[in-house]
Design a protein around this motif. Structure first.
Motif, mmCIF file in Angstrom:
data_model
loop_
_atom_site.group_PDB
_atom_site.id
_atom_site.type_symbol
_atom_site.label_atom_id
_atom_site.label_comp_id
_atom_site.label_asym_id
_atom_site.label_seq_id
_atom_site.Cartn_x
_atom_site.Cartn_y
_atom_site.Cartn_z
ATOM 1 N N VAL A 9 0.839 -1.208 0.000
ATOM 2 C CA VAL A 9 0.000 0.000 0.000
ATOM 3 C C VAL A 9 0.873 1.257 0.000
ATOM 4 C CG1 VAL A 9 -1.640 1.355 1.365
ATOM 5 C CG2 VAL A 9 -1.990 -1.102 1.093
ATOM 6 N N ALA A 10 1.926 1.251 0.830
ATOM 7 C CA ALA A 10 2.801 2.418 0.919
ATOM 8 C C ALA A 10 3.508 2.696 -0.402
ATOM 9 C CB ALA A 10 3.817 2.211 2.035
ATOM 10 N N LEU A 11 4.033 1.668 -1.055
ATOM 11 C CA LEU A 11 4.724 1.845 -2.327
ATOM 12 C C LEU A 11 3.772 2.314 -3.423
ATOM 13 C CD1 LEU A 11 7.159 -1.216 -2.387
ATOM 14 C CD2 LEU A 11 7.748 1.194 -2.097
ATOM 15 N N THR A 12 2.560 1.749 -3.430
ATOM 16 C CA THR A 12 1.571 2.165 -4.423
ATOM 17 C C THR A 12 1.214 3.635 -4.248
ATOM 18 O OG1 THR A 12 0.630 -0.075 -4.448
ATOM 19 C CG2 THR A 12 -0.696 1.682 -5.407
ATOM 20 N N ALA A 13 0.983 4.036 -2.992
ATOM 21 C CA ALA A 13 0.634 5.430 -2.716
ATOM 22 C C ALA A 13 1.789 6.370 -3.058
ATOM 23 C CB ALA A 13 0.243 5.585 -1.248
ATOM 24 N N LEU A 14 3.014 5.976 -2.724
ATOM 25 C CA LEU A 14 4.178 6.830 -2.964
ATOM 26 C C LEU A 14 4.423 7.028 -4.450
ATOM 27 C CD1 LEU A 14 6.622 8.375 -1.874
ATOM 28 C CD2 LEU A 14 7.887 6.198 -1.886
ATOM 29 N N THR A 15 4.443 5.943 -5.207
ATOM 30 C CA THR A 15 4.689 6.067 -6.652
ATOM 31 C C THR A 15 3.561 6.834 -7.340
ATOM 32 O OG1 THR A 15 3.706 3.861 -6.975
ATOM 33 C CG2 THR A 15 6.110 3.989 -6.812
ATOM 34 N N GLY A 16 2.329 6.614 -6.896
ATOM 35 C CA GLY A 16 1.214 7.349 -7.471
ATOM 36 C C GLY A 16 1.282 8.832 -7.164
ATOM 37 N N LEU A 17 1.683 9.166 -5.952
ATOM 38 C CA LEU A 17 1.794 10.568 -5.563
ATOM 39 C C LEU A 17 2.899 11.274 -6.347
ATOM 40 C CD1 LEU A 17 0.910 12.850 -3.664
ATOM 41 C CD2 LEU A 17 2.593 12.007 -2.003
ATOM 42 N N ILE A 18 4.047 10.607 -6.515
ATOM 43 C CA ILE A 18 5.154 11.193 -7.288
ATOM 44 C C ILE A 18 4.716 11.464 -8.726
ATOM 45 C CG2 ILE A 18 7.437 10.717 -8.265
ATOM 46 C CD1 ILE A 18 8.073 9.192 -5.685
ATOM 47 N N TRP A 19 4.043 10.489 -9.319
ATOM 48 C CA TRP A 19 3.564 10.629 -10.700
ATOM 49 C C TRP A 19 2.573 11.792 -10.807
ATOM 50 C CZ3 TRP A 19 1.052 6.068 -13.890
ATOM 51 C CH2 TRP A 19 0.946 6.464 -15.226
ATOM 52 N N LEU A 20 1.630 11.878 -9.870
ATOM 53 C CA LEU A 20 0.608 12.926 -9.905
ATOM 54 C C LEU A 20 1.219 14.321 -9.726
ATOM 55 C CD1 LEU A 20 -2.390 13.704 -9.985
ATOM 56 C CD2 LEU A 20 -2.452 13.379 -7.498
ATOM 57 N N LEU A 21 2.109 14.467 -8.739
ATOM 58 C CA LEU A 21 2.726 15.767 -8.494
ATOM 59 C C LEU A 21 3.561 16.220 -9.689
ATOM 60 C CD1 LEU A 21 3.859 15.418 -4.761
ATOM 61 C CD2 LEU A 21 1.955 16.771 -5.671
ATOM 62 N N ASP A 22 4.251 15.256 -10.305
ATOM 63 C CA ASP A 22 5.054 15.614 -11.469
ATOM 64 C C ASP A 22 4.168 16.075 -12.615
ATOM 65 O OD1 ASP A 22 7.771 15.513 -12.889
ATOM 66 O OD2 ASP A 22 6.506 14.279 -14.209
ATOM 67 N N LYS A 23 3.063 15.375 -12.826
ATOM 68 C CA LYS A 23 2.161 15.717 -13.930
ATOM 69 C C LYS A 23 1.511 17.085 -13.707
ATOM 70 C CE LYS A 23 -1.698 13.839 -16.607
ATOM 71 N NZ LYS A 23 -0.936 13.852 -17.876
ATOM 72 N N LEU A 24 1.141 17.392 -12.457
ATOM 73 C CA LEU A 24 0.436 18.640 -12.161
ATOM 74 C C LEU A 24 1.365 19.857 -12.088
ATOM 75 C CD1 LEU A 24 -2.104 17.467 -9.426
ATOM 76 C CD2 LEU A 24 -2.545 17.919 -11.856
ATOM 77 N N PHE A 25 2.608 19.661 -11.636
ATOM 78 C CA PHE A 25 3.467 20.810 -11.364
ATOM 79 C C PHE A 25 4.817 20.771 -12.085
ATOM 80 C CE2 PHE A 25 0.837 20.080 -7.541
ATOM 81 C CZ PHE A 25 0.096 21.264 -7.562
ATOM 82 N N PHE A 26 5.603 19.736 -11.873
ATOM 83 C CA PHE A 26 7.004 19.757 -12.284
ATOM 84 C C PHE A 26 7.228 19.517 -13.774
ATOM 85 C CE2 PHE A 26 6.911 18.272 -7.799
ATOM 86 C CZ PHE A 26 7.420 19.436 -7.240
ATOM 87 N N ALA A 27 6.369 18.724 -14.412
ATOM 88 C CA ALA A 27 6.556 18.440 -15.841
ATOM 89 C C ALA A 27 6.459 19.718 -16.671
ATOM 90 C CB ALA A 27 5.520 17.422 -16.310
ATOM 91 N N LYS A 28 5.509 20.586 -16.341
ATOM 92 C CA LYS A 28 5.350 21.842 -17.090
ATOM 93 C C LYS A 28 6.570 22.736 -16.915
ATOM 94 C CE LYS A 28 0.307 21.782 -16.663
ATOM 95 N NZ LYS A 28 -0.891 22.484 -16.120
ATOM 96 N N ARG A 29 7.114 22.772 -15.717
ATOM 97 C CA ARG A 29 8.295 23.593 -15.467
ATOM 98 C C ARG A 29 9.498 23.082 -16.260
ATOM 99 N NH1 ARG A 29 8.026 24.407 -8.852
ATOM 100 N NH2 ARG A 29 5.933 25.358 -8.787
ATOM 101 N N ARG A 30 9.638 21.766 -16.342
ATOM 102 C CA ARG A 30 10.757 21.198 -17.093
ATOM 103 C C ARG A 30 10.638 21.540 -18.574
ATOM 104 N NH1 ARG A 30 9.726 16.596 -14.141
ATOM 105 N NH2 ARG A 30 8.882 15.560 -15.979
ATOM 106 N N LEU A 31 9.420 21.453 -19.099
ATOM 107 C CA LEU A 31 9.218 21.772 -20.516
ATOM 108 C C LEU A 31 9.531 23.241 -20.802
ATOM 109 C CD1 LEU A 31 5.919 19.805 -21.281
ATOM 110 C CD2 LEU A 31 8.200 19.347 -22.204
ATOM 111 N N ALA A 32 9.096 24.103 -19.896
ATOM 112 C CA ALA A 32 9.338 25.532 -20.085
ATOM 113 C C ALA A 32 10.834 25.854 -20.009
ATOM 114 C CB ALA A 32 8.570 26.334 -19.044
ATOM 115 N N ALA A 33 11.516 25.181 -19.114
ATOM 116 C CA ALA A 33 12.947 25.434 -18.936
ATOM 117 C C ALA A 33 13.777 24.853 -20.077
ATOM 118 C CB ALA A 33 13.416 24.854 -17.611
ATOM 119 N N ALA A 34 13.282 23.759 -20.682
ATOM 120 C CA ALA A 34 14.041 23.101 -21.744
ATOM 121 C C ALA A 34 14.028 23.888 -23.037
ATOM 122 C CB ALA A 34 13.509 21.695 -21.976
ATOM 123 N N GLY A 35 12.981 24.605 -23.279
ATOM 124 C CA GLY A 35 12.890 25.336 -24.527
ATOM 125 C C GLY A 35 12.339 24.471 -25.636
#
Length: 265
Positions: A9-35
């Motif tokens: 349960v802990a691993l499922t929740a952790l990996t899901g949370l990392i994926w969700l946070l990246d999709k909502l916040f960090f992925a867009k920042r990486r794309l903007a920074a990459a050009g």
């Protein structure tokens, strides 16, 4: 095993949370920074999270709500189940329950007399045990002279000869094998005259509402409701339905292919 379920349960929740946070916040920042011309590389932790989350979620869902494998570690259910049997447990037979807490959120039937059930005993709530349901709520169960009575009626018995055990179950060789004629659910049981459990395992019990009376098929070598009391409905984990493998470490580490696919009566 509670620890394995907790880790899953802990691993499922952790990996899901990392994926969700990246999709909502960090992925867009990486794309903007990459050009425009530069490729935006994902961090390793995000890559692993995206790869493992679907697998972990699938395993958790199947294990929690469909079927779960268990291994038989003791002789208490011989001759029905042998030491080293790997069994499949139907997790939705008695309603769906949340992982870890085991709290039911959807009703889907109740145990019937004769069902072989996996549960967490009240005095060992972090362990999974397996026994046969002998008494339902409201039943009066008696056990005297190696014979079971239910609501005043003695179950019929037929001798099947002397039991010959193998592997870790060899110590049960010499016990008497009988068919216990539970209505609609006949099954084999073992009994022996030299058991130390006989004097303290006899008595009469009336099963309260919301509870069950469970016993092992190896009647003289089973710690069950005769000793620790009634099984609360809330402690049920599922219904054992078949043996999918047998691996006995004491028997030269051999797989007993004759046990594969054996239905549990």
């Amino acid at each position: 095993m509670v620890w394995f379920e907790t880790i899953l349960v802990a691993l499922t929740a952790l990996t899901g949370l990392i994926w969700l946070l990246d999709k909502l916040f960090f992925a867009k920042r990486r794309l903007a920074a990459a050009g425009v011309l530069e490729e935006a590389r994902e961090p390793v932790v995000v890559d692993y999270a995206k790869a493992f989350f679907p697998i972990l979620a699938l395993v958790l869902g199947l294990r929690s709500f469909v079927g779960e494998p268990f291994r038989i570690p003791s002789s208490s259910m011989m001759p029905t189940l042998l030491i080293g049997d790997f069994i499949l447990v139907n997790k939705f037979a008695y309603g769906l329950r949340w992982p870890i807490t085991n709290k039911k959120f959807l009703d889907n039937g109740e145990p019937e007399r004769g069902d072989v059930v996996v549960f967490r005993p009240p005095h060992h709530p972090r362990e999974d045990w397996i026994k046969r349901v002998v008494g339902l709520p409201g039943d009066t169960v008696g056990y005297h002279d190696n014979k079971v009575t239910v609501n005043g009626k003695e179950l019929p018995y037929r001798a099947e000869g002397v039991y010959q055990g193998t592997g870790q179950g060899a110590r049960e060789t010499g016990a008497t094998k009988l068919t216990e004629g539970m209505p609609g659910r006949p099954h084999f049981v073992l009994e022996r005259e030299d058991s130390p459990f006989i004097p303290q395992g006899e008595g009469d019990w009336t099963v309260p509402a919301g509870h069950y009376f469970v016993m092992g098929d190896n009647r003289d070598n089973s710690e069950d409701s005769r000793f620790w009391g009634f099984l609360p409905e809330a402690n049920l984990r599922g219904k054992a339905i078949l043996v999918w493998m047998n691996f006995d470490w004491s028997a030269d580490r051999k797989v007993d292919v004759s046990r594969l696919g054996t239905r549990i009566p």
